[in-house]
Design an enzyme around this catalytic site. Sequence first.
Site, PDB file in Angstrom:
ATOM      1  CG  ASP A 127      -7.026  13.085  35.850  1.00  0.00           C
ATOM      2  OD1 ASP A 127      -6.630  14.088  36.486  1.00  0.00           O
ATOM      3  OD2 ASP A 127      -8.025  12.429  36.204  1.00  0.00           O
ATOM      4  CG  ASP A 130     -12.151  21.711  35.959  1.00  0.00           C
ATOM      5  OD1 ASP A 130     -12.296  22.597  35.114  1.00  0.00           O
ATOM      6  OD2 ASP A 130     -13.113  21.173  36.544  1.00  0.00           O
ATOM      7  CE  LYS A 158     -12.963  19.952  31.877  1.00  0.00           C
ATOM      8  NZ  LYS A 158     -14.093  19.685  32.795  1.00  0.00           N
ATOM      9  CG  ASP A 186     -14.240   9.409  37.673  1.00  0.00           C
ATOM     10  OD1 ASP A 186     -13.429  10.353  37.617  1.00  0.00           O
ATOM     11  OD2 ASP A 186     -15.132   9.326  38.539  1.00  0.00           O
ATOM     12  NE  ARG A 192     -11.427   5.970  37.929  1.00  0.00           N
ATOM     13  CZ  ARG A 192     -11.323   7.213  38.397  1.00  0.00           C
ATOM     14  NH1 ARG A 192     -10.690   8.125  37.702  1.00  0.00           N
ATOM     15  NH2 ARG A 192     -11.869   7.545  39.558  1.00  0.00           N
TER      16      ARG A 192
HETATM   17  P1  IMP Z   1      -9.575  20.912  39.773  1.00  0.00           P
HETATM   18  O1  IMP Z   1      -9.235  20.935  41.219  1.00  0.00           O
HETATM   19  O2  IMP Z   1     -10.813  21.748  39.474  1.00  0.00           O
HETATM   20  O3  IMP Z   1      -8.423  21.318  38.886  1.00  0.00           O
HETATM   21  O4  IMP Z   1     -10.048  19.456  39.419  1.00  0.00           O
HETATM   22  C1  IMP Z   1      -9.170  18.479  39.070  1.00  0.00           C
HETATM   23  C2  IMP Z   1      -9.782  17.114  39.202  1.00  0.00           C
HETATM   24  O5  IMP Z   1     -11.172  17.124  38.877  1.00  0.00           O
HETATM   25  C3  IMP Z   1      -9.158  16.175  38.204  1.00  0.00           C
HETATM   26  O6  IMP Z   1      -8.013  15.551  38.736  1.00  0.00           O
HETATM   27  C4  IMP Z   1     -10.255  15.214  37.895  1.00  0.00           C
HETATM   28  O7  IMP Z   1     -10.236  14.165  38.843  1.00  0.00           O
HETATM   29  C5  IMP Z   1     -11.514  16.016  38.074  1.00  0.00           C
HETATM   30  N1  IMP Z   1     -12.061  16.534  36.791  1.00  0.00           N
HETATM   31  C6  IMP Z   1     -12.042  17.812  36.345  1.00  0.00           C
HETATM   32  N2  IMP Z   1     -12.636  17.937  35.153  1.00  0.00           N
HETATM   33  C7  IMP Z   1     -13.043  16.690  34.825  1.00  0.00           C
HETATM   34  C8  IMP Z   1     -13.729  16.147  33.673  1.00  0.00           C
HETATM   35  O8  IMP Z   1     -14.073  16.834  32.696  1.00  0.00           O
HETATM   36  N3  IMP Z   1     -13.960  14.807  33.708  1.00  0.00           N
HETATM   37  C9  IMP Z   1     -13.595  13.991  34.744  1.00  0.00           C
HETATM   38  N4  IMP Z   1     -12.953  14.464  35.832  1.00  0.00           N
HETATM   39  C10 IMP Z   1     -12.683  15.791  35.873  1.00  0.00           C
HETATM   40 MG    MG Z   2      -7.420  13.601  38.944  1.00  0.00          MG
END
Ligand code: IMP
Ligand code: MG
Length: 209
Positions: A127, A130, A158, A186, A192
């Site tokens: 999805d 980040d 992001k 979510d 969702r």
């Molecule tokens: P990362 O490990 O920081 O890249 O985080 C990834 C996961 O964090 C994604 O798969 C989402 O489940 C969750 N996530 C990151 N940003 C958001 C957001 O803005 N809204 C909802 N879930 C997020």
């Molecule tokens: Mg995810």
Amino acid sequence: MRRAVAGITKSPVDHYLIQAVKMQPYNEILAETLIDPETLQKRVAELGAEISRDYAGADGPLLLICVLRGGVPFLVDLMRHITVPHMLDFMAISSYGSGVRESSGDVRLTMDLMTNIHDKHVLLVEDIIDSGNTIASLLGLLETRQPKSLKVCALLDKAERREAVVPVHYCGFTIPNKFVFGYGLDLDEYYRNLPFIGVVDLKKYKPGP
Ligand code: IMP
Ligand code: MG
């Protein structure tokens, strides 16, 4: 249903209903609509066409791996635009608990694949990326299983929050550093189902029971 809302019975289903009924309407916490349903669907169709072109005539089967739970609506729409033969599998991870909005990088595999990915072309469908910590850790795990190829398709990126260097071969939209919900993403497991991507106004959000 009425008995459940009043809290008279206490089965797990009733508990779910009580929580669901108390959920804040999404428009109370929607700061802005970032990507409307039409724009989303158009881009998903483009990604499907691009993936179909790239994997046409590939020397082996394509396996789409969806990361539960946020990737589900994206996967379901995307696969209907992929015209090359492909299979599906799912894995689940948890990177942070309810109420915490940043992933720790400490990713736990909570459900593994059913498929042996050795010698398969694997496309990981996510999805949102980040910090990139989740996908980096997943890629590390999958690489040990020696797929024929391993690529990443993320609906949202992001990019300015990136901490880990990860390849994003297919990206739907690059978005600003704001907490978003809808279309699989979510807020404490809810919302969702929204057909658009919205920015959450966290000041107006009252977490449920
Ligand atoms: P990362 O490990 O920081 O890249 O985080 C990834 C996961 O964090 C994604 O798969 C989402 O489940 C969750 N996530 C990151 N940003 C958001 C957001 O803005 N809204 C909802 N879930 C997020
Ligand atoms: Mg995810």
